[in-house]
Design an enzyme around this catalytic site. Structure first.
Site, mmCIF file in Angstrom:
data_model
loop_
_atom_site.group_PDB
_atom_site.id
_atom_site.type_symbol
_atom_site.label_atom_id
_atom_site.label_comp_id
_atom_site.label_asym_id
_atom_site.label_seq_id
_atom_site.Cartn_x
_atom_site.Cartn_y
_atom_site.Cartn_z
ATOM 1 N N ASP A 186 -20.589 -23.404 -4.645
ATOM 2 C CA ASP A 186 -19.169 -23.039 -4.414
ATOM 3 C C ASP A 186 -18.741 -24.751 -4.133
ATOM 4 O O ASP A 186 -19.038 -25.271 -3.051
ATOM 5 C CB ASP A 186 -18.830 -22.266 -3.433
ATOM 6 C CG ASP A 186 -17.412 -22.043 -3.447
ATOM 7 O OD1 ASP A 186 -16.683 -22.718 -4.004
ATOM 8 O OD2 ASP A 186 -16.825 -21.401 -2.414
ATOM 9 N N ILE A 187 -18.227 -25.203 -5.001
ATOM 10 C CA ILE A 187 -17.637 -26.777 -4.794
ATOM 11 C C ILE A 187 -16.384 -26.761 -4.173
ATOM 12 O O ILE A 187 -15.378 -26.159 -4.862
ATOM 13 C CB ILE A 187 -17.496 -27.430 -6.232
ATOM 14 C CG1 ILE A 187 -18.969 -27.731 -6.878
ATOM 15 C CG2 ILE A 187 -17.067 -28.865 -6.058
ATOM 16 C CD1 ILE A 187 -19.074 -28.300 -8.190
ATOM 17 N N GLY A 188 -15.988 -27.085 -3.033
ATOM 18 C CA GLY A 188 -14.777 -26.976 -2.329
ATOM 19 C C GLY A 188 -14.896 -25.380 -1.804
ATOM 20 O O GLY A 188 -13.868 -24.827 -1.896
ATOM 21 N N GLY A 195 -14.239 -24.443 1.200
ATOM 22 C CA GLY A 195 -13.176 -24.044 2.400
ATOM 23 C C GLY A 195 -13.973 -23.516 3.374
ATOM 24 O O GLY A 195 -15.097 -23.985 4.019
ATOM 25 N N CYS A 229 6.494 -24.513 -2.370
ATOM 26 C CA CYS A 229 5.548 -24.199 -3.330
ATOM 27 C C CYS A 229 5.856 -22.904 -3.822
ATOM 28 O O CYS A 229 5.796 -22.729 -5.295
ATOM 29 C CB CYS A 229 4.144 -24.342 -2.937
ATOM 30 S SG CYS A 229 3.433 -26.077 -2.586
ATOM 31 N N GLU A 233 -19.729 -35.354 -5.705
ATOM 32 C CA GLU A 233 -20.233 -36.675 -6.141
ATOM 33 C C GLU A 233 -21.607 -36.752 -5.767
ATOM 34 O O GLU A 233 -22.389 -37.568 -6.145
ATOM 35 C CB GLU A 233 -19.304 -37.867 -5.655
ATOM 36 C CG GLU A 233 -17.877 -37.647 -6.037
ATOM 37 C CD GLU A 233 -16.829 -36.729 -5.230
ATOM 38 O OE1 GLU A 233 -17.531 -36.053 -4.406
ATOM 39 O OE2 GLU A 233 -15.713 -36.648 -5.301
ATOM 40 N N SER A 268 -14.628 -31.147 4.596
ATOM 41 C CA SER A 268 -14.090 -31.010 5.816
ATOM 42 C C SER A 268 -15.372 -30.521 6.747
ATOM 43 O O SER A 268 -15.813 -29.551 6.653
ATOM 44 C CB SER A 268 -13.151 -29.776 5.953
ATOM 45 O OG SER A 268 -12.947 -29.228 7.170
ATOM 46 N N GLY A 294 -15.550 -20.907 3.634
ATOM 47 C CA GLY A 294 -16.936 -20.052 3.427
ATOM 48 C C GLY A 294 -16.789 -18.661 2.804
ATOM 49 O O GLY A 294 -17.796 -18.121 2.617
ATOM 50 N N THR A 296 -18.110 -28.623 0.935
ATOM 51 C CA THR A 296 -16.759 -29.199 1.319
ATOM 52 C C THR A 296 -16.757 -30.688 1.925
ATOM 53 O O THR A 296 -17.795 -30.957 2.661
ATOM 54 C CB THR A 296 -16.069 -28.017 2.226
ATOM 55 O OG1 THR A 296 -14.852 -28.981 3.049
ATOM 56 C CG2 THR A 296 -17.122 -27.943 3.483
#
Ligand SMILES: C[S@@+](CC[C@H](N)C(=O)[O-])C[C@H]1O[C@@H](n2cnc3c(N)ncnc32)[C@H](O)[C@@H]1O
Length: 295
Positions: free
Chosen positions: A78-80, A82, A275, A130, A104, A84, A102
């Site tokens: 899972d890329i990004g 959050g 948004c 990356e 963070s 979890g 992540t």
């Protein structure tokens, strides 16, 4: 290989830790106020009108994970990731082994705590795509590619393609601008207020973030070797998700201010409600893009 890709050395890309942490490391308790117990920070899927935010978030994960043809024992990236919850749901319900990355540190802390009962079947790391270079069976990226910037799309998709085996799906959920043709068809025009709002988001909420049309992402994915098999819009679902966040944040104004500041509270209310309005008017969209690696 595109010109943009050719100019970048994939082994020397530094993830934008500072920009991303400035948003997500704000305060886990603050985010918990409006995201609720799932801590999912993406468009939910109101499969049924009467769904609560929590039910719709779980349905969103199932919608995404269901497109990944998961088999027990497979390794899901899972890329990004959050906080979890997508990896946790995938491990619990689909029997995979999950690794979530992540930028963070606060998210990693939270995710590790939430996934304690899963032992080594769920792993969370503070790491950018990356810097990740291990084979996986499936990849999801739910509303993280907005942080990557177009000049890195080529390297990103080439890496994902290389990490996956043949005959493998990858699923991206991403906030996008509607295609130009769709904008014209619906006579969508960007007002001065829209432009000011976009600047506010770029400066105060998501520094370094960038939106593109689905066709731009798909073009880079295709250059890397992926086939796009489906694009599903969730536009009205994001307006409803944001309405739920705004309602919760407003109802807990004092607690939110205590955890952050009056300025942060006002900024988040402006961002979330602004948004929601733009999903309703069709000026922004959110889509799930299903990709397929054949060979
Ligand atoms: C809007 S959140 C989405 C979180 C989660 N997927 C969800 O559905 O709640 C975006 C996530 O992308 C991550 N991110 C941004 N740039 C990244 C990068 N270069 N590598 C890995 N993760 C990244 C952030 O750290 C954050 O966890």
């Amino acid at each position: 290989m595109t010109m943009a890709t050719a100019q970048l050395n994939p082994t020397q890309l530094t993830p934008p830790y500072q920009d991303v942490q400035s948003h997500y490391d704000l305060s886990n308790d603050f985010y918990r106020i409006f995201l609720g117990p799932t801590m999912l920070y993406t468009c939910a899927y109101y499969e049924r009108d009467e769904f609560t935010l929590e039910e719709a978030q779980i349905a969103k994960n199932d919608l995404a994970l269901g497109k990944c043809d998961l088999k027990p024992g497979q390794r899901l990236l899972d890329i990004g990731c959050g906080w979890g919850a997508t990896i946790i749901q995938a491990v619990e319900k689909y029997g995979v082994r999950g690794v979530g990355i992540t930028l963070s540190g606060e998210q990693v802390k939270w995710a590790k705590q939430a996934a304690q009962h899963l032992g080594d079947r769920a792993e969370f790391r503070m790491q950018g795509w990356e810097e990740f270079d291990e084979p996986v069976d499936r990849i999801v990226a739910l509303c993280s590619t907005e942080h990557f910037r177009e000049e890195r799309y080529g390297v990103f998709f080439e890496k994902c393609y290389r990490l996956l085996p043949s005959q493998a799906p990858m699923l991206i959920q991403v906030i996008v601008f509607p295609e130009e043709s769709a904008q014209k068809e619906k006579c969508l025009t960007w007002t001065e207020e829209d432009v000011a709002f976009a600047k506010f988001i770029g400066r105060k909420i998501f520094p370094g973030g960038q939106l593109r049309a689905p066709s731009t992402l798909c073009r880079y994915a295709k250059q890397a070797g992926f086939e796009t098999t489906r694009i599903q819009s969730l536009q009205p679902h994001y307006a409803k998700t944001l309405d739920a966040w705004a309602e919760r944040l407003e109802a807990n104004r004092e607690a939110a201010i205590e955890l952050t500041s009056p300025e942060i509270y006002e900024m988040y209310m402006r961002y979330i409600t602004g948004c929601a309005d733009r999903y309703r008017s069709g000026k922004i969209d959110v889509v799930q893009i299903s990709l397929w690696k054949a060979e």
